[in-house]
Design a protein around this motif. Structure first.
Motif, short mmCIF file in Angstrom:
data_model
loop_
_atom_site.label_atom_id
_atom_site.label_comp_id
_atom_site.label_asym_id
_atom_site.label_seq_id
_atom_site.Cartn_x
_atom_site.Cartn_y
_atom_site.Cartn_z
N PRO A 73 -3.63 20.55 15.76
CA PRO A 73 -3.41 21.67 16.67
C PRO A 73 -3.28 22.99 15.92
CG PRO A 73 -2.03 19.80 17.26
CD PRO A 73 -2.65 19.48 15.93
N ALA A 74 -3.64 24.07 16.60
CA ALA A 74 -3.64 25.38 15.94
C ALA A 74 -2.24 25.84 15.57
CB ALA A 74 -4.30 26.41 16.87
N ASP A 75 -1.22 25.44 16.34
CA ASP A 75 0.13 25.94 16.10
C ASP A 75 1.04 24.91 15.46
OD1 ASP A 75 0.15 24.23 18.21
OD2 ASP A 75 1.44 25.46 19.50
N SER A 76 0.48 23.92 14.79
CA SER A 76 1.31 22.87 14.20
C SER A 76 0.73 22.42 12.87
CB SER A 76 1.40 21.66 15.15
OG SER A 76 2.10 20.60 14.54
N ASP A 77 1.63 21.98 11.98
CA ASP A 77 1.20 21.45 10.68
C ASP A 77 0.93 19.95 10.75
OD1 ASP A 77 1.51 23.95 9.58
OD2 ASP A 77 3.60 23.59 8.99
#
Length: 691
Positions: free
Chosen positions: A278-282
């Motif tokens: 996901p774009a907002d998660s590592d």
């Protein structure tokens, strides 16, 4: 009503998804509220032309009149009117809350109802929960029920629900049914409802529907795309851009290979498991993909990707944890163990903020932390045992209890509310060594698998620390033994050469002079020199015995006893053996001979020239004895006779029985002094292995 940040558990969503009627929806919501919120009563009311009418209430035998007389009932109407939820902490306190609006109309206190949680079902009605305890519901409970209410609204659009009329309570499962007055006829599904139902299914199952235009190499995504991936749904994206930006690097080649085979008509489907980032998660998430080409147009591939992270990720994490645990085994120091552990916590267990704090007196000092701890926390703290800081106190309390502590939200914890840079914490005590701390920046960051695998890792850390501690202790013992052996070797060298050689010269000269001129003075000198020679020989024998016996062979005790009798000065003493047949033991032959020689010598020296020495087998346990008919050993002295230097003879060295004890112990046997059958001294050697 504002959207909720809370996630509804999978079982509740699945239950709403599989509901076959409105009544089924009501039952499942009531059950979920009672279970999740711990409410004493849950009511679902639907909006009608005449106001709100209850359609389901948890089964406590209450009538409509009973319910409407309860304090806080009007919060249902307030929630529907305002389109917002109400969380009332204590009705007896004028409607005090822990969150957003309360109504604040000052209802009369009641022993029955103290806490209220009222959440509107958008355009439909309200879910209403009450409890007899004050402050029974939290802000997270409100968020959870708001999320449930959203799904309830979507679920009810699948059915045509006529106006409800509440009738007398009837027992039908966990809630009282509010029966409709007309038949619940099947209603056709409107086309405009289909997209809403499909969105509900995709969201409930954490799935993404997608289409790929094979010729144009473009991709469209449908469902909870923004939540799962971080992209807008129903938007066309270049396929290569999506693969490079969101598919895990290790999975791209397999996915592209199957898509290429579809484009070249070598296959008509794509089936594989892969990870999305996901774009907002590592953190990446595993998805299982099933797809196929549309029959009427071979250029469109339509597929469904379902989140299987809980299943695949668990297997992957366990496998990685096993690999990292192997590295723990090879670590050679506490610092190495701590570094391996925090790396394992991040790589294998997805615990991004992890640290090992080992005890040094009254302080738990940070031994190793992973890099993200420095980024988030900055200076890594030490935890002090007698500090007034609440965080230090909590860590030491957990360490003292010896059980893991899991804090889902530090903001709601009395002692950790000041830890503003983290919101979730797990503390694992590491026996007496220290603690393993894992943190997250969001509340509820850890699931049950995280907690369980973290505990497995902590047990591995303890085992590794115990191993290194034992190895350090053995290493120190080995070094001490080596130093002791070096000193002993030096001592035997001095005794053997520097003392014995001059002594032999002196003894030879005295013997030579006595051949020509003999008197009492020379005789006394020779006896003294011979006494010194005896002490030296026994001292060397004692020093060279060692502490263990490695080479053993079958040795006949009767045979070696007779041989020793011939080599020892026994004067007029008598030897008796009480063995019936062979009696063979596993022993070092020469060292066993030293034992018998010294015991025979001891009997002759203390029992007199005419003493009788008897050697025979023990009857009650494996072993043998050596006894005499001399004066014996006083009971008060029996524990001292094996001490080095202890003797009662005027010319004794005190080394003989000490040497016996050392040789017996080196074999793994035991020797005790007691009274013989004729009142003399008796030595019993037990633990002997027969051959």
């Amino acid at each position: 009503m504002s959207g909720s940040a809370a996630r509804v558990d999978q079982s509740t969503l699945t239950g709403l998804l599989s509901a076959k009627s409105p009544d089924d929806v009501y039952d499942r919501v009531v059950d979920a509220c009672l279970d999740r919120l711990g409410a004493d009563r849950c009511v679902i009311s639907l909006a009608t032309g005449d106001g709100l009418e209850p359609v389901a209430v948890s089964d406590d035998g209450a009538t409509v009149e009973d319910l409407r007389d309860q304090p806080g009932w009007d919060y249902q109407s307030l929630a529907v009117r305002d389109g917002d939820s109400y969380l009332v902490g204590d009705l007896a306190d004028g409607g005090s809350t822990t969150g957003r609006p309360t109504g604040g109309d000052g209802e009369s206190p009641s022993d029955a109802t103290r806490s209220v949680l009222s959440v509107p079902i958008d355009g439909v009605g309200v879910v209403f929960a009450t409890a007899t305890d004050p402050m029974a519901f939290s802000e997270s409970d409100r968020e959870w029920l708001e999320a449930v209410a959203l799904y309830v609204g979507s679920s009810l659009t699948r059915f045509r629900s006529p106006e409800p009329i509440y009738t007398a309570p009837a027992s039908s499962g966990s809630s009282t049914r509010c029966e409709p007055t007309e038949e619940d006829a099947e209603a056709p599904v409107a086309l405009e409802d289909l997209d809403e139902r499909l969105s509900f299914v995709l969201d409930a199952t954490d799935s993404v529907l997608w289409t790929v235009n094979v010729s144009a190499r473009t991709l469209r995504l449908f469902g909870p795309v923004e939540r799962i991936v971080g992209l807008d749904r129903d938007t066309e994206y270049p396929l290569s851009e999506f693969v490079d930006g969101f598919v895990h690097p290790d999975d791209r080649e397999r996915l592209v290979e199957q898509l290429q085979e579809v484009a070249t008509e070598q296959r008509d489907s794509v089936e594989l498991e892969y990870r999305l980032e996901p774009a907002d998660s590592d953190e990446s998430r595993w998805f299982r993909n099933r797809s196929g080409l549309l029959e009427d147009e071979k250029t469109t591939l339509i597929g469904l990707s379902t989140d299987v992270n809980g299943h695949v990720s668990r297997e992957q994490r366990i496998k990685r944890l096993q690999q990292r645990t192997t590295r723990l085994i090879g670590a050679q120091s506490q610092t190495q163990i701590a570094n391996v552990a925090v790396n394992a916590a991040e790589d294998a267990l997805t615990l991004p903020l992890a640290g090992i704090h080992l005890r040094d007196g009254d302080v738990l000092e940070p031994t190793a932390v992973n890099e993200r701890v420095w980024e988030v926390i900055g200076e890594v703290p030490s935890y002090r045992a007698h500090d007034d800081d609440p965080i230090d106190t909590f860590v030491w309390e957990t360490y003292g209890r010896g059980r893991p502590a899991v804090v889902e939200d530090t903001a709601e914890h009395d002692q950790l509310s000041e830890a503003t840079n983290v919101r979730s914490v797990i503390i694992y005590p590491l026996d007496d060594y220290g603690v393993f701390v894992a943190s997250g920046r969001e509340p509820d960051a850890f699931d049950s698998v995280d907690v369980a695998l973290g505990e497995v890792l902590s047990m591995g850390i303890v085992a590794a620390l115990e191993r290194t501690e034992q190895e350090d202790r053995l290493r120190e013992q080995a070094q001490a033994l080596e130093r002791k052996n070096e000193r002993l070797e030096e001592f035997t060298s001095i005794v053997s050469h520097d003392l014995r050689n001059p002594l032999n010269v002196a003894l030879g000269r005295v013997e030579y002079v006595r051949n020509d001129y003999d008197d009492d003075h020379l005789a006394t000198a020779q006896q003294a020199l011979e006494r010194m020679a005896s002490i030296i020989e026994e001292t060397l024998a004692l020093a060279r015995q060692g502490h263990s016996v490695s080479d053993r062979e079958p040795v006949s005790v009767p045979e070696i006893a007779h041989r020793c009798w011939q080599t020892v000065q026994t004067a007029s003493a008598t030897l008796e053996t009480a063995f019936e047949g062979a009696f063979t033991v596993l022993a070092d032959r020469e060292r066993l001979a030293h034992v018998l020689e010294n015991l025979i010598t001891n009997a002759v020296e203390h029992g007199g020239e005419n003493v009788t020495v008897r050697i025979g087998p023990l009857t009650e346990e494996p072993g043998f004895y050596v006894e005499d008919d001399g004066p014996g050993i006083p009971e008060t002295e029996r524990s001292d006779v094996f001490e080095t230097g202890y003797t009662t003879a005027q010319d004794g060295t005190g080394f003989g029985l000490s040497l016996v004890r050392d040789i017996v112990t080196a074999h793994g046997w035991t020797i005790t002094a007691t009274t013989g059958s004729n009142g003399g001294a008796r030595f019993e050697i037990t633990g002997v292995e027969r051959s």
